[in-house]
Design an enzyme around this catalytic site. Structure first.
Site, mmCIF file in Angstrom:
data_model
loop_
_atom_site.group_PDB
_atom_site.id
_atom_site.type_symbol
_atom_site.label_atom_id
_atom_site.label_comp_id
_atom_site.label_asym_id
_atom_site.label_seq_id
_atom_site.Cartn_x
_atom_site.Cartn_y
_atom_site.Cartn_z
ATOM 1 N N GLU A 157 0.805 -1.217 0.000
ATOM 2 C CA GLU A 157 0.000 0.000 0.000
ATOM 3 C C GLU A 157 0.836 1.265 0.000
ATOM 4 O OE1 GLU A 157 -3.226 -0.872 2.816
ATOM 5 O OE2 GLU A 157 -4.185 0.951 2.092
ATOM 6 N N THR A 201 -0.303 2.733 -8.100
ATOM 7 C CA THR A 201 -0.908 3.995 -8.513
ATOM 8 C C THR A 201 0.055 4.753 -9.418
ATOM 9 O OG1 THR A 201 -1.957 4.017 -6.347
ATOM 10 C CG2 THR A 201 -2.131 6.016 -7.664
ATOM 11 N N ARG A 220 -8.417 0.456 -5.091
ATOM 12 C CA ARG A 220 -7.346 -0.258 -4.387
ATOM 13 C C ARG A 220 -7.398 -1.754 -4.691
ATOM 14 N NH1 ARG A 220 -2.923 -1.430 -2.377
ATOM 15 N NH2 ARG A 220 -2.896 -3.049 -0.816
ATOM 16 N N ASP A 239 6.068 -3.370 -11.972
ATOM 17 C CA ASP A 239 5.335 -3.160 -10.729
ATOM 18 C C ASP A 239 5.210 -4.500 -10.007
ATOM 19 O OD1 ASP A 239 1.885 -2.320 -9.894
ATOM 20 O OD2 ASP A 239 3.728 -2.064 -8.736
ATOM 21 N N GLN A 280 3.506 -6.856 -0.157
ATOM 22 C CA GLN A 280 3.395 -7.648 1.072
ATOM 23 C C GLN A 280 4.574 -8.609 1.188
ATOM 24 O OE1 GLN A 280 0.621 -7.163 -0.900
ATOM 25 N NE2 GLN A 280 -0.261 -5.703 0.537
#
Lengths: 384, 464
Positions: free
Chosen positions: A49, A54, A191, A219, A223
């Protein structure tokens, strides 16, 4: 005997054609490998996150053909799923707080809202979420406006509440419209956890100009379980764009709720800097989600995070925000120099303040990154 | 004869020592054989450490007997040749005690998993030192009070507590084994435990008699020589028989030095005898795949699942699909077969759920904790929440890219070919997928070659 004979064999027409084909193939291979060498590899790394995907979407919007209507429509289910998940997290969170907290009365919902909450929680945990219609949107809005939910949202840092919550909840009417087509902004806010690796190839000067650099951007997921896959991408990287969310200093990890996110980012950045493959790689640190940081730092002091425990607030308002930001930036700089061996100090290291949702800012930032990399290339080639 | 019995170096001593060396070598070969010959990957965590500690403990045990009972002629001037090091520390806490504690830790794990049906509350790396404490305390006590005589023997009074400590551990092991005797294990765990108990109990019997004989007839030298020969012999047999890898790695126990067939069981599903596990059967119906169908329904079709799995593997996101596959296999086991369900559940947890696992999946902290602290490993909905989260992840992240990838094109082509029986048409395949076009890594676990070789096999199979 036969071999000797074949050596003196005259070239027939078929042979000549074969040879021509072979040289053509070889020429093509050479051309492609030369082209490959000119492609610059960029990696987007960072914890979960942190805004990598993005930025990835922004690059697609800026330098590729952008999103067509088909692709925009494909995000409708994602946005609706985000809304259901968010309201479920808030509702379950309010129940949890109501049970465990001392002053639990402020987390107790009114009885009608409880019914709505149960229903939405049921939907949110199922596999196939229904499409968001007016009725459901109305119910979600009612629940969202309940004071217990607002209290829970104020403590959202203890739950895994996504950052897009406020934006989607404020726009529920528009998002539930029957003919809703997501805007670019909606798509950027949506998201989705990335799993595996995604790549695009682009040229920052646009498709019509020829002599620009070609970048291949990768990309990845942030996690912990996704990080073991990063190692496959580490060869021959021109630059690492490391995304760090500076507003997450009071939050815990999605995959480990005992661990502070900022401390995890610090450790991760340290690990990435020490990788042997990145000896000559440029590092662009994007201190992301500055807009959220601005509002949060005035309410929640920086020293709740153990890495920032020596922070002293000096004033209020805009000055304080700048002071806090400079403090965080300095911490990252210190970390960089601590983790960089003396033989690597001449690699490029730049810090940028970003807000990945702001297209203009990302465009400007990327232009600076591009300039920086070009300068380095010229330097390496001995022309500077 | 006199000097040999007291100072060591009798012919029988040398024979015993060579038997001990031989048994140690066989132990090491037995433990490393599966990894070297069949190139099985080394497990992580306690499944690796407990067998290693057992081998070390066996070595300590044999060495302590050799050194303490004067088998070989040595000058006793150095401190490390002192009696206390060998007869007390190396024999007890680092030898016999450690051996039995390893077994106890394994039996404890088995008891918790199969009888209580939950994951053990204390991890092995904490449990092992804990149960070793009495040995350490006893050894420290004896060292303090200095009860050994010049020939490394304890007085009659001290024999009793020492032997009772040894017997206590064997009886506790018996107790745990008795508690799990009604479980139908698939991988010889029970047999190995009983074997270990039997041999260690008989060894203690031999020991006790040897000590008693030594004490009563301290001056009968031939008795000394004979008794220590028997001691070392039984100890050598003990360490060899005591060692087994079945408890720690059930799949590995299928490989043994005796079997000559190549390893056929590649998955836990196959080892447990789940029907159709890992095989792509001819009669699987090739349905027309509609991208608008929900993903979880599509994934139930085995061919589609294989194709999707290959795509996910190629972009390094394969663990989610593999997890789906194995949970699906678990679903095929009947509810009234708790033992097999527990094996499969444990295998899935070790491979996908535990932090740092080889194919760890991308799930939230809460769901992971829910699974790890479950009170019932046989529950049919144990992995449902994790599966749902993963299907959401696949839907929103992988599925879109899959439909435009060449894997889907190949899948459609294959389906068409199978139902029409035509020859494969030349088809220009465009790869629009934004996923990885290539991965430059020699040790890439998700190799693209896997797909192409599987694909060719399918074509050959279908052309019969």
């Amino acid at each position: 005997m036969g071999l000797l004979c074949s050596k003196n064999h005259r070239y027939t027409e078929a042979d000549a054609e074969e040879n021509a084909q072979a040289t053509e193939i070889e020429r093509r291979i050479e051309q492609e490998s030369k082209a490959e060498k000119h492609i610059q590899k960029l990696l987007l790394l960072g914890a979960g996150e942190s805004g990598k995907s993005t930025i990835f979407k922004q690059i697609k919007l800026l330098f590729q053909t952008g999103f067509d209507e088909e692709e925009l429509k494909s995000y409708i289910s994602v946005i609706h799923a985000n809304i259901y998940q968010t309201i479920k997290i808030l509702y379950d969170g309010s129940k949890e707080f109501a049970q465990n907290e001392v002053d639990s009365s402020k987390y107790v919902l009114s009885s009608e809202n409880k019914v709505i909450g149960e229903k939405l929680s049921e939907i949110g945990s199922g596999l196939d979420c229904p499409s968001l219609n007016r009725e459901l949107a109305q119910e979600i809005e009612t629940l969202w406006k309940d004071s217990a939910i607002q209290e829970t949202y104020a403590r959202g840092n203890e739950l895994q509440v996504p950052d897009c919550t406020h934006y989607f909840m404020e726009n529920l009417q528009r998002l539930s419209d029957a003919n809703y087509i997501p805007t670019k902004e909606d798509v950027l806010y949506a998201r989705v956890r990335t799993t595996g690796v995604v790549e695009i190839q682009f040229s920052p000067v646009g498709e019509n100009k020829k002599s620009g650099e070609v970048y291949r951007l990768f990309d990845v997921g942030g996690q912990r379980n996704e990080r073991r896959k990063w190692i496959h991408l580490f060869e021959g990287v021109t630059a690492v764009i490391f995304c760090a969310t500076i507003s997450e200093y009071d939050q815990t990890l999605f995959e480990d709720e005992q661990r502070n996110r900022m401390v995890e980012t610090k450790q991760l950045f340290d690990w990435v800097l020490k990788q042997p493959c990145f000896e000559k790689t440029s590092f662009m640190l994007f201190l992301n989600k500055f807009d959220i940081f601005e509002t949060k730092v005035l309410k929640v002091p920086l020293n709740v995070c153990e890495w920032f425990k020596d922070y002293q607030p000096v004033s209020t308002g805009k000055q304080e925000i700048e002071h806090a930001y400079e403090f965080v930036k300095k911490k990252f700089e210190e970390l960089y120099f601590q983790s960089t061996a003396p033989d690597r100090v001449d690699r490029v290291f730049k810090i940028y303040r970003t807000n990945a949702l702001d297209q203009k800012l990302v465009k400007k930032t990327f232009k600076l990154v591009d300039e920086s990399l070009r300068r380095r290339n010229l330097f390496e080639a001995g022309l500077l | 004869m006199v000097s040999c019995a007291v100072c060591g170096g009798c012919p029988s001593d040398y024979v015993a020592v060579s038997i001990a060396i031989f048994s140690m070598i066989s132990l090491i070969v037995k433990s490393t054989f599966p990894f070297l010959m069949h190139k099985v990957p080394i497990a992580k965590g306690s499944a690796f450490w407990i067998p290693v500690i057992q081998v070390i403990a066996s070595f300590d045990f044999l060495l302590s007997i050799v050194m303490a009972l004067n088998f070989l002629k040595f000058q006793r001037s150095h401190w490390w040749l002192s009696c206390y090091v060998w007869a007390v520390w190396l024999e007890g806490p680092l030898g016999f005690g450690l051996l039995l504690s390893c077994r106890l830790a394994q039996a404890f794990q088995l008891y918790y998993v199969f009888v209580k049906r939950r994951l053990p509350p204390i991890r092995s790396h904490m449990f092992l030192p804990l149960i070793l404490l009495p040995w350490v305390a006893g050894a420290a006590f004896i060292h303090e009070k200095k009860h050994l005589n010049y020939r490394c023997h304890l007085g009659t009074h001290w024999i009793i507590p020492v032997v009772s400590l040894h017997t206590l551990y064997v009886s506790v092991l018996m107790g745990f084994t008795g508690a799990i005797r009604h479980i139908e294990f698939r991988f010889d765990e029970l047999r190995d435990l009983w074997q270990g108990i039997l041999v260690s109990a008989s060894l203690i019997g031999v020991w006790v008699s040897a000590y008693i004989l030594n004490e009563i007839h301290d001056d009968i030298l031939w008795l000394q020589v004979v008794s220590r020969f028997i001691l070392l012999l039984t100890a050598s047999i003990l360490v060899l028989v005591f060692f087994s890898i079945s408890i720690s790695q059930p799949l590995l126990s299928q490989i043994s030095l005796r079997k000559r067939e190549p390893l056929e069981l590649k998955t836990m599903g196959q080892a447990l005898g789940i029907p159709d596990s890992g095989m792509l059967l001819q009669r699987e119906v090739a349905v027309d795949v509609d991208p608008n169908d929900p993903l979880d329904k599509l994934l139930l079709n085995k061919r589609f699942r294989q194709s999707f799995m290959a795509f996910a593997d190629s972009c390094l996101a394969g663990e989610s699909v593999h997890f789906f596959d194995e949970v699906h296999e678990l679903g095929k086991l009947p509810i009234d077969d708790p033992v097999r369900r527990i094996y499969m559940a444990r295998h899935i947890i070790n491979k996908y759920i535990i932090a740092g696992a080889a194919m760890e999946i991308n799930i939230s902290h809460r769901i992971r904790q829910e699974i790890l602290t479950t009170s019932d490993l046989t529950h049919p909905d144990l992995f449902t929440n994790a599966l749902n989260e993963l299907i959401q992840l696949m839907k929103m992240n992988l599925a879109k890219d899959y439909w435009s990838s060449m894997y889907f094109m190949k899948f459609k082509e294959e389906a068409r070919m199978r139902c029409c029986g035509h020859e494969m048409e030349e088809m220009r395949v465009y790869n629009f997928s934004p996923r990885l076009s290539c991965v430059h890594a020699s040790d890439d676990p998700f190799q693209q070659d896997q797909f192409s070789s599987r694909f060719t096999q399918d074509i050959h199979a279908s052309s019969h």
